[in-house]
Scaffold this motif. Sequence first.
Motif, PDB file in Angstrom:
ATOM      1  N   UNK A  73       0.828  -1.189   0.000  1.00  0.00           N
ATOM      2  CA  UNK A  73       0.000   0.000   0.000  1.00  0.00           C
ATOM      3  C   UNK A  73       0.869   1.248   0.000  1.00  0.00           C
ATOM      4  N   UNK A  74       0.275   2.441  -0.049  1.00  0.00           N
ATOM      5  CA  UNK A  74       1.060   3.670  -0.151  1.00  0.00           C
ATOM      6  C   UNK A  74       1.954   3.890   1.064  1.00  0.00           C
ATOM      7  N   UNK A  75       3.172   4.429   0.852  1.00  0.00           N
ATOM      8  CA  UNK A  75       4.061   4.707   1.986  1.00  0.00           C
ATOM      9  C   UNK A  75       3.480   5.685   2.994  1.00  0.00           C
ATOM     10  N   UNK A  76       2.553   6.555   2.568  1.00  0.00           N
ATOM     11  CA  UNK A  76       1.952   7.517   3.487  1.00  0.00           C
ATOM     12  C   UNK A  76       0.970   6.867   4.453  1.00  0.00           C
ATOM     13  N   UNK A  77       0.576   5.631   4.169  1.00  0.00           N
ATOM     14  CA  UNK A  77      -0.366   4.910   5.025  1.00  0.00           C
ATOM     15  C   UNK A  77       0.392   3.855   5.812  1.00  0.00           C
ATOM     16  N   UNK A  78       0.518   4.032   7.091  1.00  0.00           N
ATOM     17  CA  UNK A  78       1.233   3.061   7.915  1.00  0.00           C
ATOM     18  C   UNK A  78       0.432   1.753   7.976  1.00  0.00           C
ATOM     19  N   UNK A  79       1.077   0.618   7.688  1.00  0.00           N
ATOM     20  CA  UNK A  79       0.358  -0.652   7.714  1.00  0.00           C
ATOM     21  C   UNK A  79      -0.061  -1.047   9.131  1.00  0.00           C
ATOM     22  N   UNK A  80      -1.142  -1.802   9.203  1.00  0.00           N
ATOM     23  CA  UNK A  80      -1.607  -2.342  10.484  1.00  0.00           C
ATOM     24  C   UNK A  80      -0.554  -3.342  10.983  1.00  0.00           C
ATOM     25  N   UNK A  81       0.075  -3.085  12.142  1.00  0.00           N
ATOM     26  CA  UNK A  81       1.137  -3.991  12.617  1.00  0.00           C
ATOM     27  C   UNK A  81       0.653  -5.405  12.895  1.00  0.00           C
ATOM     28  N   UNK A 299      12.363   3.429   4.517  1.00  0.00           N
ATOM     29  CA  UNK A 299      11.791   2.707   5.655  1.00  0.00           C
ATOM     30  C   UNK A 299      12.484   1.354   5.793  1.00  0.00           C
ATOM     31  N   UNK A 300      13.071   1.118   6.950  1.00  0.00           N
ATOM     32  CA  UNK A 300      13.782  -0.132   7.213  1.00  0.00           C
ATOM     33  C   UNK A 300      12.810  -1.297   7.363  1.00  0.00           C
ATOM     34  N   UNK A 301      13.262  -2.500   6.975  1.00  0.00           N
ATOM     35  CA  UNK A 301      12.496  -3.738   7.188  1.00  0.00           C
ATOM     36  C   UNK A 301      11.076  -3.651   6.648  1.00  0.00           C
ATOM     37  N   UNK A 302      10.915  -2.983   5.506  1.00  0.00           N
ATOM     38  CA  UNK A 302       9.578  -2.743   4.972  1.00  0.00           C
ATOM     39  C   UNK A 302       8.946  -3.977   4.354  1.00  0.00           C
ATOM     40  N   UNK A 303       9.767  -4.878   3.777  1.00  0.00           N
ATOM     41  CA  UNK A 303       9.223  -5.963   2.955  1.00  0.00           C
ATOM     42  C   UNK A 303       9.914  -7.278   3.273  1.00  0.00           C
TER      43      UNK A 303
END
Length: 319
Positions: A73-81, A299-303
């Motif tokens: 999803x977009x980088x501006x939207x923080x993913x649900x942890x 962003x570290x550890x993104x994927x």
Amino acid sequence: MLIVNPFATATTPAGRDALAHTLSSRFALDVEHTTHRGHAHELAARAVDEGFDVVLVHGGDGSVNEAVNGILGPPSTMPDPDRRLPALGVIPGGSANVFARTLGIEPDPLAATAQLSGLLEAGGCRRIGLGHTRDRWFLFNTGMGMDAVVVHAMEDKRHAGKAATPMRYLWTTVASFLRNAMDRSSFTVELPGLDPIDGVRFAFVSNTSPWTYLGDFEIRTNPTTGFDTRLGVFAATSTGVARNIPLAARLLSHRTPKARHLHRDDDVAWVRFRAEEPIDVQMDGDYIGAHHAVDFGYRADALAVVAPTPTPSSTPSTA
């Protein structure tokens, strides 16, 4: 989910059937073929919604970029942890396959399929950092100026039916430098803790190294930038042939790139480009238009990726 781009440069119907058969003999597999630009993004987003464990992409870097943006999803939207996202695997199918090669994936699609199958069965996933700009993730590189001019020219040639071969890239690069040597378009590069760098003619922002190849030959603009560092920046204030030949020689001989007209940093948190007139920009080898302003973040550890553990690479000569 296996996302296949049937129009990718290095794919064939027989090859696609063979790798799908290999994977389906070992895993529950859903095969999806892309039919239009952006379709890999749509399919990967659906894989998230439907709870797939892994998204494999058989295609070029453009298809992989789309799939990653669909997963995250977009980088501006923080993913649900608390939301578990699929891991990404890449089976090379394009003309360059930069991301797959940098991850250590076998270049042959069938060999890559066997490699990824073994890694999946052994739990061979690792996490990598990603760059982002204009609310999109990029995997290995983005650039403004000459690099984007070359990418734009290569896209025009592909649309005219010409194959994207390493030699055509080389000659397009040389021709673009010669044709634009007198073009005075420039922009400013801003970096943390430094005065702005004015008069920049072309610049790269990298998420890893190498991100560019001459055939199988690696070229490292930012030798110590990697998936576990922040961004690398390579900004040159001249497109003059005489000034760039020595720099090109250092890149081709795997010596640390340096020149009086070059600013390089292999680990920065953010980068900004500012231009008075719109200048061409590319992302992961795709032309994304001409822009006045582009901001880059990390962003570290993104994927999570299905890939072998990296081995330490040799340090380039500083001579």
